[in-house]
Structure formats: C-alpha cells, structure tokens
Design a protein around this motif. Structure first.
Motif, PDB file in Angstrom:
ATOM      1  N   MET A 102      67.772  75.678  22.653  1.00 48.27           N
ATOM      2  CA  MET A 102      67.277  75.637  21.372  1.00 48.27           C
ATOM      3  C   MET A 102      68.441  75.027  20.407  1.00 48.27           C
ATOM      4  SD  MET A 102      66.278  78.889  19.076  1.00 48.27           S
ATOM      5  CE  MET A 102      65.924  79.026  17.383  1.00 48.27           C
ATOM      6  N   THR A 103      68.103  74.330  19.618  1.00 45.08           N
ATOM      7  CA  THR A 103      69.016  73.588  18.813  1.00 45.08           C
ATOM      8  C   THR A 103      69.403  74.673  17.659  1.00 45.08           C
ATOM      9  OG1 THR A 103      68.058  71.555  19.027  1.00 45.08           O
ATOM     10  CG2 THR A 103      69.330  71.462  17.103  1.00 45.08           C
ATOM     11  N   THR A 104      70.942  74.793  17.830  1.00 42.66           N
ATOM     12  CA  THR A 104      71.481  75.572  16.289  1.00 42.66           C
ATOM     13  C   THR A 104      71.572  74.599  15.171  1.00 42.66           C
ATOM     14  OG1 THR A 104      72.985  76.753  18.251  1.00 42.66           O
ATOM     15  CG2 THR A 104      73.801  76.867  15.861  1.00 42.66           C
ATOM     16  N   VAL A 105      71.053  75.261  14.337  1.00 39.09           N
ATOM     17  CA  VAL A 105      71.246  74.627  12.834  1.00 39.09           C
ATOM     18  C   VAL A 105      72.003  75.691  11.952  1.00 39.09           C
ATOM     19  CG1 VAL A 105      69.884  73.601  11.179  1.00 39.09           C
ATOM     20  CG2 VAL A 105      69.054  73.262  13.285  1.00 39.09           C
ATOM     21  N   LEU A 106      73.014  75.348  11.327  1.00 40.91           N
ATOM     22  CA  LEU A 106      73.788  76.023  10.540  1.00 40.91           C
ATOM     23  C   LEU A 106      73.520  75.451   8.907  1.00 40.91           C
ATOM     24  CD1 LEU A 106      77.361  75.964  12.352  1.00 40.91           C
ATOM     25  CD2 LEU A 106      75.458  77.664  12.535  1.00 40.91           C
ATOM     26  N   ARG A 107      73.667  76.390   7.920  1.00 39.13           N
ATOM     27  CA  ARG A 107      73.381  75.870   6.573  1.00 39.13           C
ATOM     28  C   ARG A 107      74.683  76.319   5.708  1.00 39.13           C
ATOM     29  NH1 ARG A 107      69.182  77.962   9.598  1.00 39.13           N
ATOM     30  NH2 ARG A 107      66.946  76.903   8.935  1.00 39.13           N
ATOM     31  N   TYR A 108      75.133  75.404   5.044  1.00 41.44           N
ATOM     32  CA  TYR A 108      76.214  75.619   4.303  1.00 41.44           C
ATOM     33  C   TYR A 108      75.856  74.934   2.900  1.00 41.44           C
ATOM     34  CZ  TYR A 108      79.592  77.145   7.998  1.00 41.44           C
ATOM     35  OH  TYR A 108      80.098  77.879   8.932  1.00 41.44           O
ATOM     36  N   ALA A 109      76.715  75.433   1.751  1.00 39.99           N
ATOM     37  CA  ALA A 109      76.915  75.004   0.623  1.00 39.99           C
ATOM     38  C   ALA A 109      78.245  74.459   0.384  1.00 39.99           C
ATOM     39  CB  ALA A 109      76.548  75.842  -0.523  1.00 39.99           C
ATOM     40  N   ALA A 110      78.345  72.980   0.053  1.00 38.62           N
ATOM     41  CA  ALA A 110      79.473  72.320   0.016  1.00 38.62           C
ATOM     42  C   ALA A 110      79.876  72.182  -1.312  1.00 38.62           C
ATOM     43  CB  ALA A 110      79.602  71.026   0.524  1.00 38.62           C
ATOM     44  N   PHE A 111      81.335  71.986  -1.555  1.00 33.97           N
ATOM     45  CA  PHE A 111      81.795  71.824  -3.046  1.00 33.97           C
ATOM     46  C   PHE A 111      81.833  73.230  -3.793  1.00 33.97           C
ATOM     47  CE2 PHE A 111      81.145  67.446  -1.750  1.00 33.97           C
ATOM     48  CZ  PHE A 111      82.553  67.200  -1.383  1.00 33.97           C
ATOM     49  N   THR A 112      81.705  74.271  -3.232  1.00 38.41           N
ATOM     50  CA  THR A 112      81.772  75.471  -3.768  1.00 38.41           C
ATOM     51  C   THR A 112      82.240  76.608  -2.920  1.00 38.41           C
ATOM     52  OG1 THR A 112      80.141  77.143  -4.783  1.00 38.41           O
ATOM     53  CG2 THR A 112      79.464  76.113  -2.996  1.00 38.41           C
TER      54      THR A 112
ATOM     55  N   THR B 225      80.895  79.853  -3.401  1.00 46.96           N
ATOM     56  CA  THR B 225      79.698  80.693  -3.803  1.00 46.96           C
ATOM     57  C   THR B 225      78.336  80.019  -3.235  1.00 46.96           C
ATOM     58  OG1 THR B 225      78.575  82.023  -5.208  1.00 46.96           O
ATOM     59  CG2 THR B 225      79.430  79.956  -6.243  1.00 46.96           C
ATOM     60  N   PRO B 226      77.292  80.974  -2.449  1.00 49.39           N
ATOM     61  CA  PRO B 226      76.260  80.264  -2.081  1.00 49.39           C
ATOM     62  C   PRO B 226      75.171  79.590  -3.166  1.00 49.39           C
ATOM     63  CG  PRO B 226      76.752  82.437  -0.982  1.00 49.39           C
ATOM     64  CD  PRO B 226      77.542  82.234  -2.117  1.00 49.39           C
ATOM     65  N   VAL B 227      75.575  80.218  -4.395  1.00 48.33           N
ATOM     66  CA  VAL B 227      74.549  79.832  -5.522  1.00 48.33           C
ATOM     67  C   VAL B 227      75.305  78.389  -6.105  1.00 48.33           C
ATOM     68  CG1 VAL B 227      73.765  82.001  -5.799  1.00 48.33           C
ATOM     69  CG2 VAL B 227      75.631  81.362  -7.123  1.00 48.33           C
ATOM     70  N   GLY B 228      76.089  78.164  -5.726  1.00 52.92           N
ATOM     71  CA  GLY B 228      76.821  76.624  -6.382  1.00 52.92           C
ATOM     72  C   GLY B 228      76.711  75.527  -5.253  1.00 52.92           C
ATOM     73  N   GLY B 229      77.266  74.502  -5.662  1.00 55.18           N
ATOM     74  CA  GLY B 229      77.465  73.433  -4.769  1.00 55.18           C
ATOM     75  C   GLY B 229      76.060  72.821  -4.230  1.00 55.18           C
ATOM     76  N   ASN B 230      76.279  71.962  -2.906  1.00 52.47           N
ATOM     77  CA  ASN B 230      75.154  71.260  -2.455  1.00 52.47           C
ATOM     78  C   ASN B 230      74.829  71.636  -1.098  1.00 52.47           C
ATOM     79  OD1 ASN B 230      73.130  69.487  -1.951  1.00 52.47           O
ATOM     80  ND2 ASN B 230      74.392  67.774  -2.153  1.00 52.47           N
ATOM     81  N   PRO B 231      73.701  72.501  -0.556  1.00 48.95           N
ATOM     82  CA  PRO B 231      73.613  72.593   0.521  1.00 48.95           C
ATOM     83  C   PRO B 231      73.225  71.654   1.524  1.00 48.95           C
ATOM     84  CG  PRO B 231      72.053  73.907  -0.981  1.00 48.95           C
ATOM     85  CD  PRO B 231      72.708  72.772  -1.721  1.00 48.95           C
ATOM     86  N   ALA B 232      73.515  71.902   2.621  1.00 45.24           N
ATOM     87  CA  ALA B 232      73.699  70.788   3.758  1.00 45.24           C
ATOM     88  C   ALA B 232      73.317  71.715   5.028  1.00 45.24           C
ATOM     89  CB  ALA B 232      74.914  70.110   4.005  1.00 45.24           C
TER      90      ALA B 232
END
Length: 295
Positions: A1-11, A13-20
């Motif tokens: 199963m492929t692992t997919v992580l989620r991050y917000a960059a240039f922040t 806090t999870p409510v800022g920046g750009n998710p990738a």
C-alpha cells in the motif's frame, strides 16, 4: 500500500501555508498512478520520492504532480518532502534529483526547535516577455496596464519552472483577483508558464504575492516556492535587490491561508535559496484544501 503524507508548507500551523502531498517511496508507481494520487488529494502539487538507485544517503529522485499534469519543479512540495524526511529520520543535508536539475535541501531546527527547510534552486534566468503576451495576461486578469508598478516591469523568470512576473501598483489591486480561468490557462500553456507571480512591494525587502495556477487545475496556489526563487532572481537581475539579501514574501493571506517564504540571495552564487517551515496535516481532514480549485 502506498504511503501518502500530507503537509502544509511555509507555515507552522495547519490552517496556513500551502498543503502538499508527499509520497516517501514511489517505487513502482506508474505515471498514471502518480497523477491519480495527486488528483485525488487535490492539492496544487504532490511530491513523489524514489530512493537513490546508488544507495546514497539523503539522495532522492523527486517528481511533482499537480491534479492535471506533471510539473518540473515545485518549491512548497520540496519543503514539505524535506521536512517529512527529517521527521522520519533526522535533520540534515538532502539532494533531490528533479526534472529541472539537482536541488540541494538543508533541514535544520531553529532556536525554537521548529524544523525549517532551505532549498537551493537550479541556476535561474530572467527573460524579456512579448508585450502582446503581457496584454493578453492583463486582459485575462481584468487588470489595466496603469495598475502595474512601473518600477517592476513584466518579465519571465525561471528557477526550475517558468513564471510571468507582474507587479501591482497597490495592495488593493493585488487583493482583487477574479480572472478568466480558461483564457489565462490557454496563454500559459502556449508560453510554457507554470504560474503568474503577481506581486506588490511593501518595502525594499518585503513583498506580498499571489500565484494563479490554472495550468495545474488550480485557481490559485497559496504559497509557491518555485515562483519565490524565480522572483528572487528577477529582483537581482533588475537591480531591485542587492547581490546579498534576505527577502520575505507573504502569500496566501487573501485565501485565508497565510504563509511566509524566505528568499536568500548570495553574492557570487546565481542560485536562489528559499526557506520555510512545514507542519504535518491530520489525514482525515485533508481533502482538496490546497487553494481554490477549478470545477
């Protein structure tokens, strides 16, 4: 199963920046599968990492997919991927082999213990732009020529991907962004542009920026590291920044996802450094939230 992580960059806090999205090991995934994963996440880009075939520690091949296409380089997904690696192993030196060329990345903890990644771009270049293309871009944006800042003329800037730089004369003009998606996408596709880097100069070292990204199926990218690197090269080329400088770019405020991008210039080195933090996003709450999306 492929692992997919989620991050917000240039922040931080999870409510800022750009998710990738970050896929730590994309070995065996086809192009179609990678595009499907990126489209399913709905973020402006997802980074797919493959361990170095020679087994060199810290070396990875990285590909970047938007929801509708592959792109040669993505800064915010690079920052997200580097911090994801550091959290799973340790901070240090990395090298990402991208379609644009090798991109060194350093991850280190600041004095508050926050991990920050600094990427070093491929060698940039700044090109003149056809006035007819500027006119078409302005028409698609519904901007007037007299709403531009004459001290920052339009150029195409590259630091891994091509961006058209247009400078607004006022913060209010930058804040009002409602453009013809299909018309702008057609121009950008024809001219091999990844985003428009729309900017407003707040001071000699501080800027507010926005990045329409219709060619990726995204109305607007909340924080754009590749464009930040290209913009640093643009400022230096035009003599609007000294050979050695530290710049701050504010992006995402008008989308409700504020982020801060550090841009570093060094005398004697044409490459541009882009720095930022990133924060892990909780998996269940991470649908298509990377910006305003088409459709």
């Amino acid at each position: 199963m492929t692992t997919v992580l989620r991050y917000a960059a240039f922040t931080t806090t999870p409510v800022g920046g750009n998710p990738a999205g970050v896929v730590p090991d994309a070995s065996g995934l086809t192009d179609e599968q990678q595009l499907a994963i990126a489209a399913g996440l709905g973020y402006s880009e997802t980074a797919f990492l493959t361990p170095d075939p020679q087994g060199r520690p810290g070396h990875f091949t990285v590909r970047y997919f938007a929801p509708t296409r592959e792109v040669p380089f993505c800064g915010h997904a690079t920052v997200a991927a580097a911090i994801a690696i550091a959290e799973r192993s340790a901070p240090g030196e990395l090298v990402f082999a991208t379609a644009a060329g090798p991109v060194p990345v350093t991850v280190a903890a600041d004095r508050d213990g926050v991990l920050r990644a600094t990427l070093t771009s491929v060698e940039p270049r700044v090109l003149e732009v056809d006035p007819a293309d500027v006119q078409e871009a302005l028409a698609a944006l519904d901007w007037r020529a007299d709403e531009l800042d004459p001290t920052l003329p339009p150029r195409i800037a590259y630091a891994g991907a091509r961006h058209l730089v247009l400078a607004a004369a006022t913060r209010e003009r930058l804040a009002r962004l409602d453009y013809d998606f299909d018309r702008l996408a057609a121009l950008m596709t024809a001219r091999d542009l990844i985003t428009l880097q729309l900017v407003w100069r707040a001071s000699a070292t501080e800027f507010h920026v926005r990045d329409p990204f219709p060619v990726g199926g995204v109305v607007e990218d909340p924080a754009t590291g590749a464009a930040a690197a290209a913009f640093g090269a643009y400022l230096r080329e035009l003599g609007e920044a000294p050979a050695t400088a530290e710049l701050l770019l504010h992006q995402g405020e008008d989308l409700g996802r504020p982020g801060v991008l550090g841009v570093g210039l060094r005398a004697g080195d044409p490459r541009v450094r882009v720095s930022g933090a990133a924060v892990r996003l909780p998996d269940p709450q991470c649908g298509p939230a990377g910006g305003a999306h088409a459709g």
